[in-house]
Write an enzyme that holds these catalytic residues in place. Sequence first.
Site, PDB file in Angstrom:
ATOM      1  N   GLN A 230       0.825  -1.216   0.000  1.00  0.00           N
ATOM      2  CA  GLN A 230       0.000   0.000   0.000  1.00  0.00           C
ATOM      3  C   GLN A 230       0.860   1.268   0.000  1.00  0.00           C
ATOM      4  OE1 GLN A 230      -3.221  -0.004  -0.378  1.00  0.00           O
ATOM      5  NE2 GLN A 230      -3.735  -2.138   0.061  1.00  0.00           N
ATOM      6  N   LYS A 253      -1.731  -2.791  -7.628  1.00  0.00           N
ATOM      7  CA  LYS A 253      -2.208  -1.640  -6.855  1.00  0.00           C
ATOM      8  C   LYS A 253      -1.527  -0.362  -7.333  1.00  0.00           C
ATOM      9  CE  LYS A 253      -2.876  -4.468  -2.715  1.00  0.00           C
ATOM     10  NZ  LYS A 253      -4.286  -4.806  -2.648  1.00  0.00           N
TER      11      LYS A 253
HETATM   12  N1  PMP Z   1      -0.372  -6.721   1.958  1.00  0.00           N
HETATM   13  C1  PMP Z   1      -1.223  -5.683   1.951  1.00  0.00           C
HETATM   14  C2  PMP Z   1      -1.048  -4.585   2.963  1.00  0.00           C
HETATM   15  C3  PMP Z   1      -2.239  -5.617   1.004  1.00  0.00           C
HETATM   16  O1  PMP Z   1      -3.089  -4.587   0.992  1.00  0.00           O
HETATM   17  C4  PMP Z   1      -2.360  -6.670   0.054  1.00  0.00           C
HETATM   18  C5  PMP Z   1      -3.451  -6.658  -0.998  1.00  0.00           C
HETATM   19  N2  PMP Z   1      -4.721  -6.395  -0.501  1.00  0.00           N
HETATM   20  C6  PMP Z   1      -1.460  -7.726   0.097  1.00  0.00           C
HETATM   21  C7  PMP Z   1      -0.477  -7.724   1.063  1.00  0.00           C
HETATM   22  C8  PMP Z   1      -1.525  -8.876  -0.871  1.00  0.00           C
HETATM   23  O2  PMP Z   1      -0.968  -8.499  -2.084  1.00  0.00           O
HETATM   24  P1  PMP Z   1      -1.238  -9.308  -3.446  1.00  0.00           P
HETATM   25  O3  PMP Z   1      -2.549  -8.820  -3.959  1.00  0.00           O
HETATM   26  O4  PMP Z   1      -0.108  -8.930  -4.295  1.00  0.00           O
HETATM   27  O5  PMP Z   1      -1.241 -10.735  -3.137  1.00  0.00           O
END
Ligand code: PMP
Length: 433
Positions: A230, A253
Amino acid sequence: MKASRIERSHSIPPSHAEEGNERAAQVRGGPDWVRIRTDFPLLARSVHGKPLVYLDSANTSQKPHQVIEAVDRFYREHNANVSRAVHQLGSESTALYEGARNKLASFLNVHRNELVLTSGTTQAINLVAYSYALPKLKSGEAILVTTMEHHANIVPWQLVCERIGTQLKVAPITESGELIVEKFVEALTGEVKLACVTHVSNVLGTVNPVRELARECRRRGIPILIDGSQAAPHLPLDIASIGCDFYCITGHKMCGPTGTGALWAKREHLQAMPPCFGGGEMIREVKFSGTTFADPPHKFEAGTPNIAGFAGLGAAVDYLQDIGMTNIAARERELLDYATQALQQVPGLRLIGTAPDKAAVISFLIDGVHAHDLATLLDQEGIALRSGHHCAHPLMQFYGVPATARASLAFWNTTEEIDVLVAAIARVRKLLA
Ligand code: PMP
């Protein structure tokens, strides 16, 4: 900003107030946010007959046309596998894939050979769990996390702990959603062999003081992993200056395609870590009597990667850098302040996460209204926000709630959209509370 990348005709008419503000910003030399918004084709669509108001960027960001076109161009013009072919298409494809690594390395201020390309943060953290923690940690030792971690930064450690007999320790947070740094430092006792902390909370928006945490870990010789999922889309990042051991990011993201991301790790760790997955691309020589491995980062990239995705992520990094991460952070701070003030006027609305240093993520509850009902009714108004546990069960347990509603903003959002949200919440509240 390079006009060639951002230049496009308007498709969404801005409000007069918005236009006035944006023009003023431009006169002061800031980016043209009204024009930038038109880079995102999906933002022009309607949902249930209403203009889409997308407030779910912490879940996944929308993609600018530059990224969509880079993926499309890859399949139309360059498609071939990486590293294996000597033909022209193979070289072009490899150049795009390795080019994305170079761009990400410069975006994060790290060396390209320390950047392992992954399918996202989840894979990056699991890679550290299975290639670093599992072979290195022993029964009786501990891994430290915090109350505000995403499941991706909890469950891999639990799986490893179960296999080794290692303990999972948790550093607490305050009611306002700030990590209690003294407690984190106190928890860095002799048996702790790895600390794992999110840079920015996906539920609370809290920006953790990662430089300070890394410094305390370094003093005690404890490696630290930062989950930057994030942070990378919203803050200017300089990983080298954080002083951490591992840093994980996810491409979807940060305006990039799904299934892309990276693990940055100190070279000494990457050299010492055994590979997690075996297969093509990651070897030097294979004999039935034994295999020698390629140097990092390729040692950790078995099989055919998401080449088209990384072509897109390379374009996403260019896109973010053209706008400038400092500009993006400032714009999102303005939107966060505006939205926080506006939401605080809604009777019965409780904010979850009020740390002073916050990214543009706003979790909230409304008295007498379940978060899912709220999100379902807002969807009917064209407003996309997330309700649920946000993959952070322990954090929900801390606040004693099953779910929150969460509006997460990005630089392309407008104050007008925030007004639409606030008015819709007030209507839903009257209906349900
Ligand atoms: N850590 C955080 C703080 C996230 O917000 C997210 C996604 N929601 C993830 C890990 C997981 O990431 P990914 O979508 O790449 O698996």
